[in-house]
Write an enzyme that holds these catalytic residues in place. Structure first.
Site, PDB file in Angstrom:
ATOM      1  N   ALA A  72       1.000 113.604  34.295  1.00  0.00           N
ATOM      2  CA  ALA A  72       0.351 114.718  33.601  1.00  0.00           C
ATOM      3  C   ALA A  72      -0.524 114.187  32.471  1.00  0.00           C
ATOM      4  CB  ALA A  72       1.399 115.684  33.045  1.00  0.00           C
ATOM      5  N   ASP A  73      -1.519 114.977  32.134  1.00  0.00           N
ATOM      6  CA  ASP A  73      -2.366 114.647  30.985  1.00  0.00           C
ATOM      7  C   ASP A  73      -2.683 115.943  30.248  1.00  0.00           C
ATOM      8  OD1 ASP A  73      -4.114 112.432  29.658  1.00  0.00           O
ATOM      9  OD2 ASP A  73      -5.429 114.184  29.839  1.00  0.00           O
ATOM     10  N   THR A  74      -2.543 115.914  28.915  1.00  0.00           N
ATOM     11  CA  THR A  74      -2.709 117.115  28.098  1.00  0.00           C
ATOM     12  C   THR A  74      -3.779 116.906  27.033  1.00  0.00           C
ATOM     13  OG1 THR A  74      -0.371 117.713  28.411  1.00  0.00           O
ATOM     14  CG2 THR A  74      -1.529 118.756  26.573  1.00  0.00           C
ATOM     15  N   GLY A 109      -3.311 118.723  33.066  1.00  0.00           N
ATOM     16  CA  GLY A 109      -3.476 118.436  34.478  1.00  0.00           C
ATOM     17  C   GLY A 109      -2.206 117.808  35.005  1.00  0.00           C
TER      18      GLY A 109
END
Length: 221
Positions: A72-74, A109
């Site tokens: 995940a990427d925030t 994502g």
């Protein structure tokens, strides 16, 4: 949950993501590899978090493994500006003061890779209102070091600071791993869950923010 399921490889060293994934009671382990988190020119927030989540997942995937890779990427987006992790304490303070008393967007994502070549990508978006905290609170929080490893320089779960006043959308997304979306994607690669994605996500949400899923998604998401 079927006992014969493969384990999940979480491509993140984030303690918040590890904590959230643990609530799903899945066998998992941590594996990370460096990925350059720099936006491309003209890249939208949605495209950025999907690209980086996929890159993180691919960086730890091994060809001979039957395990599922989750990454995940925030990012935080405020007035069309992308805010990642602060580079130093000065930038952390600047971010927090800019966000104070204002609404912003949080994008995460999520990428799930399953052998032999399945790649699933999705994005969660949440609208967040920060409370009118004081300059002294900001300085104390930044000095504690807790602001430095988080997009937008804050953690919604940090009880000593409690920067968030209101949320429209997914609370766990603001923590860095939207469980509603994660459960949905893991279900597509063979994991079985006893409750719906939203129900599972609500269980991990503090009482004061429960029900935020039912709110209409904000403009820009």
């Amino acid at each position: 949950m079927r006992e014969d399921m493969r384990k999940v490889i979480l491509a993140s060293s984030s303690p918040r993501r590890r904590e959230l994934l643990a609530t799903l009671a899945l066998p998992y382990e941590i594996s990370t590899a460096p990925v350059e988190e720099i936006p491309l020119e003209g890249e939208s927030p949605k495209d950025l978090v999907q690209r980086l989540a996929l890159a993180k997942a691919k960086a730890v995937r091994t060809t001979n493994s039957q395990d599922i890779v989750l990454a995940a990427d925030t990012i935080v987006v405020f007035r069309d500006k992308i805010l990642g992790k602060p580079r130093d304490e000065s930038e952390a303070k600047e971010m927090l003061l800019a966000l104070r008393g204002n609404w912003h967007l949080v994008f995460t994502g999520v990428a799930v890779l399953a052998p032999p070549s399945l790649e699933l990508l999705a994005v969660e978006c949440t609208y967040v209102l920060m409370r009118a905290y004081s300059l002294e609170e900001v300085e104390a929080y930044v000095n504690s070091g807790k602001a430095m490893d988080k997009a937008g320089a804050y953690g919604v779960q940090d009880e000593g600071f409690c920067p968030v006043a209101e949320i429209k959308g997914c609370y766990t997304n603001v923590m860095g791993l939207p469980l509603c979306l994660t459960v949905e994607l893991l279900g597509k690669v063979g994991f079985d869950f006893e409750a719906s994605p939203v129900q599972i996500c609500e269980r991990a949400t503090p009482l004061e923010f429960r029900g935020s899923h039912a709110l209409r998604p904000p403009p820009g998401c």
